[in-house]
Design a protein around this motif. Structure first.
Motif, PDB file in Angstrom:
ATOM      1  N   LEU A  82     -50.424  -6.218  13.803  1.00 50.62           N
ATOM      2  CA  LEU A  82     -50.732  -6.254  12.377  1.00 50.62           C
ATOM      3  C   LEU A  82     -50.001  -5.073  11.742  1.00 50.62           C
ATOM      4  O   LEU A  82     -50.296  -3.916  12.048  1.00 50.62           O
ATOM      5  CB  LEU A  82     -52.234  -6.147  12.132  1.00 50.62           C
ATOM      6  N   SER A 136     -48.922  -3.039   8.300  1.00 51.52           N
ATOM      7  CA  SER A 136     -49.381  -2.858   6.923  1.00 51.52           C
ATOM      8  C   SER A 136     -48.622  -1.724   6.236  1.00 51.52           C
ATOM      9  O   SER A 136     -48.449  -0.641   6.805  1.00 51.52           O
ATOM     10  CB  SER A 136     -50.882  -2.531   6.885  1.00 51.52           C
ATOM     11  N   TYR A 137     -48.167  -1.988   5.013  1.00 51.31           N
ATOM     12  CA  TYR A 137     -47.622  -0.963   4.138  1.00 51.31           C
ATOM     13  C   TYR A 137     -48.621  -0.729   3.000  1.00 51.31           C
ATOM     14  O   TYR A 137     -49.126  -1.694   2.408  1.00 51.31           O
ATOM     15  CB  TYR A 137     -46.291  -1.394   3.531  1.00 51.31           C
ATOM     16  N   ASP A 138     -48.888   0.530   2.680  1.00 51.73           N
ATOM     17  CA  ASP A 138     -49.828   0.860   1.609  1.00 51.73           C
ATOM     18  C   ASP A 138     -49.283   2.010   0.773  1.00 51.73           C
ATOM     19  O   ASP A 138     -48.772   3.003   1.303  1.00 51.73           O
ATOM     20  CB  ASP A 138     -51.195   1.251   2.193  1.00 51.73           C
ATOM     21  N   GLY A 165     -49.835  -9.960   0.437  1.00 55.72           N
ATOM     22  CA  GLY A 165     -49.615  -8.728  -0.306  1.00 55.72           C
ATOM     23  C   GLY A 165     -49.542  -8.936  -1.795  1.00 55.72           C
ATOM     24  O   GLY A 165     -49.398 -10.056  -2.287  1.00 55.72           O
ATOM     25  N   HIS A 208     -50.104  -3.009  -1.503  1.00 52.88           N
ATOM     26  CA  HIS A 208     -50.420  -3.365  -0.112  1.00 52.88           C
ATOM     27  C   HIS A 208     -49.638  -4.611   0.287  1.00 52.88           C
ATOM     28  O   HIS A 208     -49.492  -5.548  -0.491  1.00 52.88           O
ATOM     29  CB  HIS A 208     -51.921  -3.629   0.050  1.00 52.88           C
ATOM     30  N   CYS A 209     -49.155  -4.599   1.490  1.00 55.48           N
ATOM     31  CA  CYS A 209     -48.552  -5.785   2.093  1.00 55.48           C
ATOM     32  C   CYS A 209     -48.787  -5.720   3.593  1.00 55.48           C
ATOM     33  O   CYS A 209     -48.623  -4.661   4.207  1.00 55.48           O
ATOM     34  CB  CYS A 209     -47.055  -5.858   1.803  1.00 55.48           C
ATOM     35  N   GLU A 210     -49.211  -6.828   4.161  1.00 55.58           N
ATOM     36  CA  GLU A 210     -49.444  -6.862   5.610  1.00 55.58           C
ATOM     37  C   GLU A 210     -48.842  -8.124   6.207  1.00 55.58           C
ATOM     38  O   GLU A 210     -48.667  -9.147   5.533  1.00 55.58           O
ATOM     39  CB  GLU A 210     -50.942  -6.797   5.914  1.00 55.58           C
ATOM     40  N   GLN A 238     -48.446 -10.360  10.209  1.00 54.45           N
ATOM     41  CA  GLN A 238     -48.795 -10.482  11.625  1.00 54.45           C
ATOM     42  C   GLN A 238     -47.555 -10.924  12.389  1.00 54.45           C
ATOM     43  O   GLN A 238     -46.922 -11.927  12.064  1.00 54.45           O
ATOM     44  CB  GLN A 238     -49.941 -11.480  11.815  1.00 54.45           C
ATOM     45  N   SER A 255     -48.804   1.425   8.706  1.00 52.17           N
ATOM     46  CA  SER A 255     -49.696   1.410   9.872  1.00 52.17           C
ATOM     47  C   SER A 255     -49.343   0.212  10.742  1.00 52.17           C
ATOM     48  O   SER A 255     -48.983  -0.855  10.237  1.00 52.17           O
ATOM     49  CB  SER A 255     -51.169   1.347   9.452  1.00 52.17           C
ATOM     50  N   LYS A 256     -49.443   0.421  12.055  1.00 53.72           N
ATOM     51  CA  LYS A 256     -49.143  -0.633  13.036  1.00 53.72           C
ATOM     52  C   LYS A 256     -50.304  -0.714  14.019  1.00 53.72           C
ATOM     53  O   LYS A 256     -50.619   0.265  14.683  1.00 53.72           O
ATOM     54  CB  LYS A 256     -47.837  -0.310  13.773  1.00 53.72           C
TER      55      LYS A 256
END
Length: 426
Positions: A211, A213-215, A262, A272-274, A276, A320-321
């Motif tokens: 997963l 994620s960029y924030d 996102g 935010h963008c995530e 998988q 985050s990873k």
């Protein structure tokens, strides 16, 4: 090790041929095979009943409790449900042989509230999960039921297992719990999954899932343009870096960004963008190399997006990873006693070996520990698995429990008839 082409497989060793022929000509074994075929209608009725007990991801308990009752009813008096939800029962042998685990999985991919009512149209059953892996459970139960009635005594033990968490983000948690946490001793493993009885899984396809994620701060698309970094733009930068990669074809190695979410509105810079990410390979080395390359692309994209707007302080975009799946790869071994026994079983039953390949399923876990393992077909024909219009067709489905049973008997040995062909692990 690449998977061997079928026409290049080595001949069966003499001891497997001799044991195959002894079992095939034995009146007791023949009676067992005939009983399994005669059990066909009951097995299909049980398949329908099991399918109509929902088993959503991480919520298999209701189905597990039903299966536990059947395990005990069919002779496994000491059967139990473990802390993870696996239903386990041991059919004891003479105590002088190996332990063979036979497993099918309880869970489906469908969320709570899915209508799992089975519709029967002639030889075809339709319902979410009707084949994967409901039919595997039904085939395993048919084998257990008929084996108990046959009175056949094995030298080794048979460990029947209805496992949880095989699908998706379940990440093989049932088998991981049994083998990694509880360290249940088994010497060989036979899984039941996917319809084709002409298929033998020789290896295990590894899978790593992440997963990503960029924030960041976000902001108005006009007023904050060139000031606030975009989480979606960063994700796009990363994708552009690896989308044209050409990973090895042998062993087959793949990547896929399967889910992406996102943003909030068309005129907002995404805070935010995530996504998988799924990475697969038949070789752990290739899997890790691909993983390093793609994860590095996300790091580089983060730096580029922050640098573009000279972001600092509270305006900096962060990454985050989180790993959400880890299925180890397992190499194929043509001389594995479980593989050899499965081939001998197919020959005894007149089943043509059509596919000799690898996949990702419960047998990944024992293979990762060096335990001889394979997965065999559940019988019949299937289509649209993991879709609401999944179907299963009745087409000599008794071949599945017959094949699993014959393979298991070769491995455990039959008292007074054949010796175990599966070594006991230290």
């Amino acid at each position: 090790m690449p998977i061997t082409e079928i026409d290049k497989l080595p001949a069966l060793p003499e001891e497997f041929v001799a044991a195959r022929d002894k079992l095939k000509s034995d009146a007791g074994v023949q009676a067992l095979l005939e009983a399994i075929r005669a059990d066909d209608e009951r097995t299909m009725e049980e398949q329908i009943k099991i399918c109509e007990i929902p088993a959503p991801p991480f919520k298999e308990k209701k189905r597990g409790e039903y299966l536990l009752g059947l395990f005990r009813q069919y002779g496994l008096k000491d059967a139990y449900m473990d802390e993870e939800g696996n239903v386990v029962g041991r059919r004891k042998g003479s105590g002088r042989g190996p332990v063979v685990q036979i497993a099918a999985h309880q869970d489906t991919v469908f969320p709570e509230g899915t209508d799992v009512t089975v519709k029967r149209e002639g030889n075809i059953l339709r319902a979410p999960g009707i084949s994967d892996d409901t039919r595997g459970l039904a085939s395993m139960l048919s084998l257990l039921r008929c084996l108990e009635a046959s009175g056949i005594e094995t030298e080794g033990d048979l460990l029947f297992t209805a496992s949880v968490g095989e699908e998706g983000n379940g990440d093989l948690r049932g088998q991981k719990y049994m083998h990694y946490v509880k360290k249940v001793h088994v010497d060989g493993f036979i899984g039941l999954d996917a319809a084709n009885v002409g298929r033998i899984l020789a290896g295990a396809t590894g899978s790593h899932r992440w997963l990503i994620s960029y924030d960041g701060p976000g902001g108005h698309s006009f007023h904050k343009f060139g000031i606030a970094p975009s989480a979606i733009h960063a994700m796009g930068r990363a994708i552009a870096k690896f989308a044209d990669l050409n990973p090895p074809e042998d062993p087959k190695t793949t990547f896929n960004l399967g889910v992406i979410k996102g943003g909030s509105t068309v005129n907002s810079i995404a805070a935010h963008c995530e996504a998988q990410l799924d990475l697969r390979s038949g070789d752990n080395g290739h899997l890790l190399e691909l993983e390093k390359t793609i994860l590095t692309a996300f790091d580089e994209a983060l730096e580029e997006e922050n640098r573009r707007v000279n972001a600092s302080g509270d305006m900096v975009l962060k990454l985050s990873k989180k790993q959400i799946g880890d299925r180890p790869a397992g190499p194929g071994d043509d001389m594995s006693p479980v593989i050899l026994a499965a081939r001998a079983g197919q020959q005894a039953l007149g089943i043509k070996l059509e596919k000799y390949t690898s996949a990702s399923t419960d047998h990944n876990i024992p293979l990762s520990l060096g335990i001889p393992a394979t997965t065999l077909g559940v019988g019949g024909k299937e289509g649209n698995n993991h879709a609401l219009n999944e179907w299963w067709e009745h087409d000599r489905p008794w071949l599945s429990p017959q094949l699993a049973g014959f393979t298991a008997l070769l491995l455990t040995g039959v008292k007074g008839l054949t010796k175990p062909l599966l070594p006991v692990r230290g």
